[in-house]
Design an enzyme around this catalytic site. Structure first.
Site: not given
Ligand code: TTP
Ligand code: CA
Length: 356
Positions: A8, A106-107
């Protein structure tokens, strides 16, 4: 023996922005709608960890984020930039797996069972992967290793950012038991509340609950709950993920009934969708318009076309046609969204028809 790796990317959109502009490092960075000095009405997409210290979270109203930290750097969502970074990291991940499954921008899950003999090897592989992503893409990610998808995913979230967490089969129970039931798949806030009401708070509580009680309370979900609470998850890593849709939405500064204004906003969004379609060489067959009224009642209207197309004029036609009935309502409109679905790779098309 299966070994599954979940990866992730850390604070993905914001981290890509930091990479593009290193001056941002160390400052609170929020990616999302325009905050307009606290009067903006969209939401936060994500923020970096500095901004999170101020209590800023994904999906929070951008105005709330602004009030929590007015001095943060607020950036608009630059989706094609993140899509490009996503493609680059995914193609690195793919090299490390015998089966690869992208689950979001991103996962991804990697089944690395054929690449490693044991968890020591797996740890080396994970370190190599993280190093390659950092060296080639200048981005950090967090990795979880475990005997199945459930465990590896939870492990990946355990130490963030830049984490690596390994949960071997004999450590699964100790790892899962103290966690709140909300971390399990399919346990959203409503189900968690329901579980809490019957006295189940942790995974351990759940694992000690007789199956019949779960069946009475949760019906067909009982079996999954029963298995997950024991750390069992037999789902395979399924090859390939296809972008399911491309879309944009916009919250107006002031609720509006001005059709010209709404269509102008839709045209802007269509231009962005077009750019993304072209970058990925996609065609589409389905268009969805979303409308939210001033009282937050939200509707979607979906139209499937006769054939796949890359002609964005079709999006505009459908948008305009679908908007019509909403304009007749006396309520003003707060938000519009437009998205294309049923996407296909243009290269597989011949003479306008898709070859299966
Ligand atoms: P996530 O993997 O949930 O979050 P993140 O990568 O920003 O942070 P973390 O380090 O906790 O993993 O989401 C991936 C991307 O998806 C995030 O960068 C932006 C987008 N996203 C949105 O646009 N809206 C949302 O509500 C969420 C949860 C994510
Ligand atoms: Ca993430």
């Amino acid at each position: 023996m299966r070994i599954i790796l979940h990866v992730d990317m850390d604070y993905f959109f914001a981290q890509v922005e930091e990479r593009e502009n290193p001056e941002l490092k160390g400052k609170p960075v929020v990616v999302g709608a325009d905050p307009k000095e606290g009067k903006g009405r969209g939401v936060v997409a994500t923020s970096n960890y500095v901004a999170r210290k101020f209590g800023i979270k994904s999906a929070m109203p951008i105005s709330t984020a602004w009030h929590k930290c007015p001095t943060a750097v607020f950036l608009p969502v630059n989706m094609s930039l993140y899509a490009e970074a996503s493609r680059a990291v995914m193609s690195i991940f793919r090299q490390y797996a015998n089966a690869f499954e992208q689950v979001s921008i991103d996962e991804a899950y990697l089944d690395i069972s054929n690449h490693v003999k044991n968890y020591e090897d797996a740890e080396e592989l994970a370190k190599k992967l993280k190093k390659e992503v950092l060296e080639k893409e200048k981005l950090t990610c967090s990795v979880g290793l475990g005997p199945n998808k459930l465990i590896s995913k939870i492990a990946a979230g355990e130490r963030k950012p830049d984490g690596l967490t390994i949960v071997k089969p004999d450590e699964v129970h100790a790892f899962l038991n103290p966690k709140k039931v909300g971390i399990l798949y399919g346990v959203g806030p409503k189900t968690e509340e329901h579980l809490n009401r019957v006295g189940i708070f942790t995974v351990e509580d759940l694992s000690k609950t007789p199956k019949q009680i779960l069946l009475d309370e949760f019906g067909s979900f009982a079996e999954d709950l029963y298995l997950m609470s024991r750390g069992i998850d037999n789902r395979e890593v399924v090859e390939e993920w296809v972008t399911k849709s491309i879309g944009r939405q916009f919250t107006f500064d002031k609720d509006t009934k001005n059709k010209r204004f709404i269509m102008a906003m839709i045209d802007d969004m269509i231009r962005e969708i077009y750019r993304e379609l072209r970058e990925q060489d996609f065609v589409f067959k389905n268009v969805v318009l979303k409308v939210r009224y001033e009282d937050f009642e939200t509707h979607t209207k979906s139209k499937t076309l006769e054939d796949y197309t890359d002609n964005v004029k079709k999006i505009r036609l459908v948008a305009e046609e679908s908007l019509e009935p909403f304009m007749k309502d006396e309520r003003k409109i707060r938000l519009v969204g437009i998205s294309v679905h049923s996407l296909a790779d243009k290269k597989t098309l011949k003479k306008g028809k898709l070859i299966a």
